[in-house]
Design an enzyme around this catalytic site. Structure first.
Site, PDB file in Angstrom:
ATOM      1  N   CYS A  94       5.177   6.678  -3.660  1.00 30.72           N
ATOM      2  CA  CYS A  94       3.997   7.496  -3.367  1.00 30.72           C
ATOM      3  C   CYS A  94       3.927   7.868  -1.880  1.00 30.72           C
ATOM      4  CB  CYS A  94       2.723   6.782  -3.838  1.00 30.72           C
ATOM      5  SG  CYS A  94       1.315   7.879  -3.963  1.00 30.72           S
ATOM      6  N   HIS A 194       3.981   4.408  -8.906  1.00 27.53           N
ATOM      7  CA  HIS A 194       3.883   3.035  -8.389  1.00 27.53           C
ATOM      8  C   HIS A 194       4.380   2.003  -9.387  1.00 27.53           C
ATOM      9  CE1 HIS A 194       1.342   4.156  -4.948  1.00 27.53           C
ATOM     10  NE2 HIS A 194       0.779   5.031  -5.762  1.00 27.53           N
ATOM     11  N   GLU A 196       5.203  -0.874  -8.711  1.00 28.04           N
ATOM     12  CA  GLU A 196       4.650  -2.165  -8.273  1.00 28.04           C
ATOM     13  C   GLU A 196       3.249  -2.409  -8.829  1.00 28.04           C
ATOM     14  OE1 GLU A 196       4.834   0.531  -6.488  1.00 28.04           O
ATOM     15  OE2 GLU A 196       3.072   0.720  -5.193  1.00 28.04           O
TER      16      GLU A 196
END
Lengths: 240, 306
Positions: A94, A194, A196
């Site tokens: 991002c 994302h 994560e």
């Protein structure tokens, strides 16, 4: 996550790789958790000296204007640029993708990028938070890892979009309508979403694989050029 | 093609407004400074100084405190102006329990709603049912039980309340210390004792258990209320905050642009006294402070909400 001071890197095969997470702002902890789960050691990077001690770098999600501004203020931008240009493996998600882009559209006032990925990225391309979305993506490159299928759940938060992919880079993932949301250039990976945030660790695994390859190649080069002594980078002292 | 290997792949269509997206945006703001602004011009100054988001409101807390009266959601026209001016996330405040103000703010396209004790409460019993919204919410809390009740209602971020509009950081300190100490105590509580812990915290057992196991809230924990200097911000970060809200502290000071940039840097380098020293030099006047101890109890905003 450890806040280790800058120490000389080691290219001893078999030791854990040390990954720096750029920690000026953003979801640093989530990236560190995924990397540590995969067996990497992580350190925060906020100063040029700390960059010299890592085998790879993650640029997290966050607000790209803030990360860019702090990177320039603290003298980190040029060392980052040099390290990435010199082949330091890097993964950006991002805001991290925005910072890796060679060309940026809809930049904030005075915003610059670090570069390293031959793509043109539009910031906030999907709109505001109301347009943030999660969806399934098919990412053929994940099959390189030999485990799991190519489908990932991807979270796009006020996300950027890769509008042009230059000749030096390759497409890693697209939305079903063909718009590009991930790209790779040698050991630099940029994602508009994302992994994560959802516990998806395969992009980090892909990144760590290139970190290992890079480290082995570097060690081999060192053995060839200077058989007796390993390079010991001299990290810049902590700024008083 | 094998699409069964990853979880949650049953829904192919893109979805919006999910809990993951709400908490996700909150995570992206971590390590940043969210600044109160009352005009598009102030929003621009905040963005240029490195704000991670701006909070649009009609009057900063110091003025609300000075002028008194009922304080409400801002004029949509003003919020539109700020949304058009900056490219960073825009937050706006709704009164506690005022779900229609929240509907208006969601309609305006703000990125985050602050259900805030700084405004006059609209409901002294119920907070907003935040799961019904697609926009994420941040709520204030003075202790862990209050934080968990807000998360249960759907808050995607918690900020300790502090005492807004005073420039006195002592209440912010008290609240972040209370919340983090209660989390540590919970993490050390035996599994068989968590039922009573949940009763005492007045929060759902499942959430209490989750916090006990993780040793952390499931959403980011920011600090607000009384932060006026770079050292204040750094102290809150060292006490365990994920980020900082600065209200009156910036635009009620002598040099807002300079002070805003200094607070941003001190937040990132919160553990480095050399940087905090450097950015604290020559900042000009801080906002005029009010000692919380001198405020009569009815004027303490942190006692709004429960």
């Amino acid at each position: 996550m450890t806040l280790a001071p800058a120490v000389p890197d080691s290219a001893v095969p078999g030791t854990a790789v040390r990954i720096g997470v750029l920690s000026l702002q953003g979801d640093v902890r989530e990236h560190a958790a995924v990397l540590e789960h995969l067996g990497a050691e992580t350190v925060t990077v906020r100063r040029p000296g700390e960059l010299a001690a890592v085998d790879g770098l993650v640029i997290p999600g966050g607000e790209s204007t803030v990360i860019d501004r702090l990177a320039r203020l603290t003298g980190l931008r040029e060392p980052l640029r040099d390290a990435i240009a010199g082949g330091l493996p890097v993964l950006g998600t991002c805001a991290g993708l925005i910072l890796l882009a060679e060309r940026l559209r809809d930049a904030g006032p005075g915003q610059e990028t670090i570069g390293g990925l031959d793509v043109t990225v539009r910031r906030n391309a999907f709109g505001r938070q109301a347009e943030s979305f999660e969806t399934d993506l098919v990412v053929p490159a994940l099959e390189e890892l030999g485990s799991g299928g190519p489908t990932v759940r991807a979270v796009f938060l006020r996300a950027p979009l890769i509008e042009e992919v230059g000749p030096a880079a390759e497409v890693l993932a697209t939305l079903p309508d063909g718009r590009v949301v991930a790209a790779r250039q040698r050991s630099a990976i940029g994602l508009a979403f994302h992994p994560e945030s959802t516990g998806e660790n395969r992009f980090h695994a892909l990144f760590l694989r290139s970190v290992h390859e890079h480290r082995l190649a570097r060690a081999a080069r060192r053995r060839l050029s200077r058989p007796a002594a390993g390079r010991s980078p001299d990290p810049r002292p902590r700024q008083p | 093609m094998n699409s069964t290997s990853t979880p949650a792949t049953s829904h192919d269509a893109p979805s919006t407004g999910t809990p993951t997206l709400k908490r996700g945006l909150a995570e992206m703001l971590k390590g940043g400074v969210i600044m109160d602004v009352v005009t598009p011009e102030q929003a621009k100054i905040a963005e240029d100084a490195g704000a991670v988001a701006v909070m649009a409101l009609e009057r900063v807390p110091a003025d609300i405190r000075a002028q008194g009266g009922v304080s409400r959601m801002s004029d949509p026209e003003m919020i539109d102006g700020i949304i058009e001016t900056v490219s960073i996330p825009v937050m706006a405040k709704a009164r506690i329990g005022h779900f229609v103000e929240a509907q208006v703010l969601q309609q305006l396209g703000v990125d985050f709603i602050d259900e805030s004790e700084v405004l006059s409460p609209a409901d002294y019993i119920h907070h907003i049912e935040k799961h019904r919204f697609t926009v994420p919410f941040v709520c204030g809390a003075t202790n862990l039980g209050e934080a968990l009740r807000r998360i249960t209602e759907g808050a995607a971020m918690i900020r300790s309340k502090g005492e807004a509009g005073t420039g006195d950081v002592s209440e912010a300190t008290r609240h972040i210390r209370t919340i983090t100490a209660e989390i540590r105590a919970l993490a050390a509580t035996g599994e068989d004792e968590l039922y009573v812990a949940a009763k005492e915290l007045q929060a759902p057992y499942a959430l209490v258990k989750e916090v006990a196991e993780a040793g952390a809230l499931p959403v980011p924990l920011f600090v607000a209320g009384g932060v006026a200097t770079p050292a204040d911000a750094a102290m809150m970060m060292q006490l365990g905050a994920d980020g900082v809200f600065v209200g009156s502290g910036i635009f009620k000071s002598g040099d807002p642009a300079e002070r805003a940039a200094a607070i941003v840097r001190a937040t990132t380098f919160h553990d480095d006294p050399a940087v905090i020293t450097e950015v604290s030099r020559g900042l000009g006047e801080a906002m005029v402070g009010l000692n919380v101890a001198d405020l009569p109890a009815p004027h303490r905003l942190s006692e709004r909400g429960w």
